[in-house]
Design a protein around this motif. Structure first.
Motif, PDB file in Angstrom:
ATOM      1  N   PRO A 121      56.598  21.973 -29.939  1.00 57.56           N
ATOM      2  CA  PRO A 121      57.442  22.921 -29.196  1.00 57.56           C
ATOM      3  C   PRO A 121      58.186  23.853 -30.137  1.00 57.56           C
ATOM      4  N   LYS A 122      58.690  24.938 -29.601  1.00 62.46           N
ATOM      5  CA  LYS A 122      59.514  25.859 -30.382  1.00 62.46           C
ATOM      6  C   LYS A 122      60.804  25.166 -30.797  1.00 62.46           C
ATOM      7  N   THR A 123      61.241  25.422 -32.019  1.00 60.80           N
ATOM      8  CA  THR A 123      62.536  24.917 -32.461  1.00 60.80           C
ATOM      9  C   THR A 123      63.640  25.821 -31.927  1.00 60.80           C
ATOM     10  N   ALA A 124      64.889  25.448 -32.183  1.00 59.28           N
ATOM     11  CA  ALA A 124      66.021  26.258 -31.740  1.00 59.28           C
ATOM     12  C   ALA A 124      66.207  27.502 -32.601  1.00 59.28           C
ATOM     13  N   THR A 125      65.487  27.582 -33.709  1.00 58.62           N
ATOM     14  CA  THR A 125      65.608  28.746 -34.601  1.00 58.62           C
ATOM     15  C   THR A 125      65.010  29.984 -33.955  1.00 58.62           C
ATOM     16  N   LYS A 126      65.723  31.093 -34.044  1.00 63.21           N
ATOM     17  CA  LYS A 126      65.244  32.360 -33.482  1.00 63.21           C
ATOM     18  C   LYS A 126      63.945  32.783 -34.169  1.00 63.21           C
ATOM     19  N   ASN A 127      62.979  33.228 -33.367  1.00 63.88           N
ATOM     20  CA  ASN A 127      61.754  33.776 -33.937  1.00 63.88           C
ATOM     21  C   ASN A 127      62.073  35.002 -34.788  1.00 63.88           C
ATOM     22  N   ARG A 128      61.354  35.155 -35.887  1.00 60.89           N
ATOM     23  CA  ARG A 128      61.559  36.330 -36.744  1.00 60.89           C
ATOM     24  C   ARG A 128      60.636  37.485 -36.367  1.00 60.89           C
ATOM     25  N   VAL A 129      59.782  37.269 -35.371  1.00 61.55           N
ATOM     26  CA  VAL A 129      58.967  38.346 -34.805  1.00 61.55           C
ATOM     27  C   VAL A 129      59.110  38.262 -33.288  1.00 61.55           C
ATOM     28  N   HIS A 130      59.354  39.400 -32.650  1.00 63.50           N
ATOM     29  CA  HIS A 130      59.438  39.419 -31.190  1.00 63.50           C
ATOM     30  C   HIS A 130      59.050  40.794 -30.678  1.00 63.50           C
ATOM     31  N   VAL A 131      58.853  40.891 -29.364  1.00 70.35           N
ATOM     32  CA  VAL A 131      58.555  42.183 -28.762  1.00 70.35           C
ATOM     33  C   VAL A 131      59.758  42.650 -27.958  1.00 70.35           C
ATOM     34  N   ASP A 132      59.911  43.972 -27.864  1.00 75.68           N
ATOM     35  CA  ASP A 132      60.917  44.606 -27.021  1.00 75.68           C
ATOM     36  C   ASP A 132      60.203  45.407 -25.941  1.00 75.68           C
ATOM     37  N   LEU A 133      60.694  45.321 -24.725  1.00 66.73           N
ATOM     38  CA  LEU A 133      60.080  46.002 -23.602  1.00 66.73           C
ATOM     39  C   LEU A 133      60.789  47.322 -23.318  1.00 66.73           C
ATOM     40  N   ALA A 134      60.015  48.319 -22.937  1.00 66.69           N
ATOM     41  CA  ALA A 134      60.542  49.650 -22.654  1.00 66.69           C
ATOM     42  C   ALA A 134      60.940  49.770 -21.190  1.00 66.69           C
ATOM     43  N   THR A 135      61.931  50.611 -20.917  1.00 71.41           N
ATOM     44  CA  THR A 135      62.288  50.970 -19.547  1.00 71.41           C
ATOM     45  C   THR A 135      62.473  52.479 -19.472  1.00 71.41           C
ATOM     46  N   THR A 136      62.394  53.001 -18.258  1.00 75.06           N
ATOM     47  CA  THR A 136      62.445  54.458 -18.081  1.00 75.06           C
ATOM     48  C   THR A 136      63.758  54.947 -17.484  1.00 75.06           C
ATOM     49  N   SER A 137      64.586  54.026 -16.983  1.00 75.97           N
ATOM     50  CA  SER A 137      65.866  54.397 -16.383  1.00 75.97           C
ATOM     51  C   SER A 137      66.749  53.166 -16.317  1.00 75.97           C
ATOM     52  N   ALA A 138      68.024  53.369 -16.049  1.00 76.28           N
ATOM     53  CA  ALA A 138      68.931  52.231 -15.907  1.00 76.28           C
ATOM     54  C   ALA A 138      68.501  51.351 -14.739  1.00 76.28           C
ATOM     55  N   ALA A 139      68.050  51.982 -13.664  1.00 79.84           N
ATOM     56  CA  ALA A 139      67.597  51.218 -12.502  1.00 79.84           C
ATOM     57  C   ALA A 139      66.359  50.400 -12.847  1.00 79.84           C
ATOM     58  N   HIS A 140      65.454  50.996 -13.608  1.00 83.93           N
ATOM     59  CA  HIS A 140      64.249  50.267 -14.021  1.00 83.93           C
ATOM     60  C   HIS A 140      64.612  49.079 -14.895  1.00 83.93           C
ATOM     61  N   GLN A 141      65.560  49.260 -15.816  1.00 85.03           N
ATOM     62  CA  GLN A 141      65.984  48.154 -16.671  1.00 85.03           C
ATOM     63  C   GLN A 141      66.545  47.000 -15.833  1.00 85.03           C
ATOM     64  N   THR A 142      67.401  47.331 -14.875  1.00 81.48           N
ATOM     65  CA  THR A 142      67.991  46.307 -14.015  1.00 81.48           C
ATOM     66  C   THR A 142      66.920  45.582 -13.198  1.00 81.48           C
ATOM     67  N   GLU A 143      65.993  46.358 -12.639  1.00 83.22           N
ATOM     68  CA  GLU A 143      64.920  45.776 -11.825  1.00 83.22           C
ATOM     69  C   GLU A 143      64.014  44.894 -12.667  1.00 83.22           C
ATOM     70  N   LEU A 144      63.684  45.349 -13.878  1.00 82.42           N
ATOM     71  CA  LEU A 144      62.781  44.583 -14.739  1.00 82.42           C
ATOM     72  C   LEU A 144      63.425  43.264 -15.151  1.00 82.42           C
ATOM     73  N   ILE A 145      64.696  43.300 -15.513  1.00 78.27           N
ATOM     74  CA  ILE A 145      65.387  42.066 -15.898  1.00 78.27           C
ATOM     75  C   ILE A 145      65.364  41.062 -14.744  1.00 78.27           C
ATOM     76  N   ALA A 146      65.672  41.527 -13.540  1.00 80.62           N
ATOM     77  CA  ALA A 146      65.678  40.646 -12.377  1.00 80.62           C
ATOM     78  C   ALA A 146      64.288  40.070 -12.117  1.00 80.62           C
ATOM     79  N   ARG A 147      63.265  40.904 -12.251  1.00 79.32           N
ATOM     80  CA  ARG A 147      61.895  40.443 -12.003  1.00 79.32           C
ATOM     81  C   ARG A 147      61.472  39.411 -13.051  1.00 79.32           C
ATOM     82  N   LEU A 148      61.846  39.644 -14.302  1.00 77.28           N
ATOM     83  CA  LEU A 148      61.496  38.708 -15.359  1.00 77.28           C
ATOM     84  C   LEU A 148      62.192  37.367 -15.164  1.00 77.28           C
ATOM     85  N   GLN A 149      63.435  37.403 -14.752  1.00 76.26           N
ATOM     86  CA  GLN A 149      64.145  36.151 -14.501  1.00 76.26           C
ATOM     87  C   GLN A 149      63.537  35.404 -13.317  1.00 76.26           C
ATOM     88  N   ALA A 150      63.035  36.144 -12.357  1.00 74.38           N
ATOM     89  CA  ALA A 150      62.424  35.512 -11.194  1.00 74.38           C
ATOM     90  C   ALA A 150      61.124  34.800 -11.544  1.00 74.38           C
TER      91      ALA A 150
END
Length: 248
Positions: free
Chosen positions: A64-93
């Motif tokens: 399993p993954k350890t508690a140490t933060k990964n040193r490589v990760h991806v960042d996701l793009a959004t096109t508006s504040a509303a899109h960012q809010t919607e994407l976060i909610a969808r990902l959590q779901a």
């Protein structure tokens, strides 16, 4: 001679579940090249490899993954504040959870983790990432961005866009797909990478010659117990693992 970054490799206890999460997160499809490997890539006629997207390759491992933060990760793009809010909610779901990596409470991006704890960010709208697709950038924590961009700029055929003491940026010379960004981060690598980048030679180029060229640039051969496989495991000058795949 040059190499192309073609996929982000994520180790997982359950490659199918983690791959399914990323497929839903990105709006991409899934396929498999065999047991324990789930590929995530765009649909709509996309043919790998294509610089318009760096795909996700999820590989099953027993640890399993350890508690140490990964040193490589991806960042996701959004096109508006509303899109960012919607994407976060969808990902959590679909299984994402909040993650705390020292980002503070006043940053405009949100840090989440996938179902096995791999950290990623949902960025606020930024003009630079409007044409990248769902993955804005692949981020690598490092001690010396200038040294990293010297290595990766020579290792790949991607173009250097920015170099400072704190950040170095590359992108495909075709001006498409995500960016590859190196950020100065306190402390060096302490555990094996859970996430790494895979590179692919161009048709007609020789894998062994490319590996020799990388060694001359400062890469080191890496034995992870991989045995007789068609890819070569290496680490960059700061110890980040990566693989050179066989020709497509």
């Amino acid at each position: 001679m040059a190499l192309r970054p073609v996929q982000v490799n994520i180790k997982a206890l359950d490659d199918s579940a983690v791959g399914g999460f990323w497929a839903e997160a990105l709006g991409w499809g899934v396929s498999s090249e065999g047991p324990g490997v789930t590929n995530v890539e765009p649909g709509g006629g996309f043919v790998w490899p294509d610089p318009s997207a760096v795909c996700i390759d999820v590989v099953a491992v027993p640890e399993p993954k350890t508690a140490t933060k990964n040193r490589v990760h991806v960042d996701l793009a959004t096109t508006s504040a509303a899109h960012q809010t919607e994407l976060i909610a969808r990902l959590q779901a679909i299984g994402a959870t909040s993650a705390h990596v020292g980002q503070g409470s006043d940053v405009p991006w949100t840090v989440l983790a996938d179902p096995e704890g791999n950290e990623f960010c949902v960025l606020e709208p930024r003009e630079i990432y409007r044409d990248t697709g769902p993955i804005a950038r692949v981020v690598v924590d490092c001690v010396d961005p200038r040294a990293m961009v010297r290595f990766w700029g020579e290792a790949t055929d991607w173009t250097v866009h920015e170099v400072t003491d704190d950040r170095a940026v590359l992108r495909s010379a075709k001006g498409v797909g995500p960016y590859l960004e190196f950020f100065r981060t306190p402390g060096g690598k302490t555990v094996p990478d859970r996430v790494h980048i895979d590179l692919l030679p161009y048709p007609g180029d020789d894998q062994e010659a490319e590996v020799a060229r990388l060694r001359a640039l400062g890469a080191t051969d890496l034995d992870l117990g991989q045995g007789d496989v068609p890819w070569r495991c290496l680490s960059d000058p700061e110890g980040h693992e990566f693989c050179v795949l066989g020709r497509s």
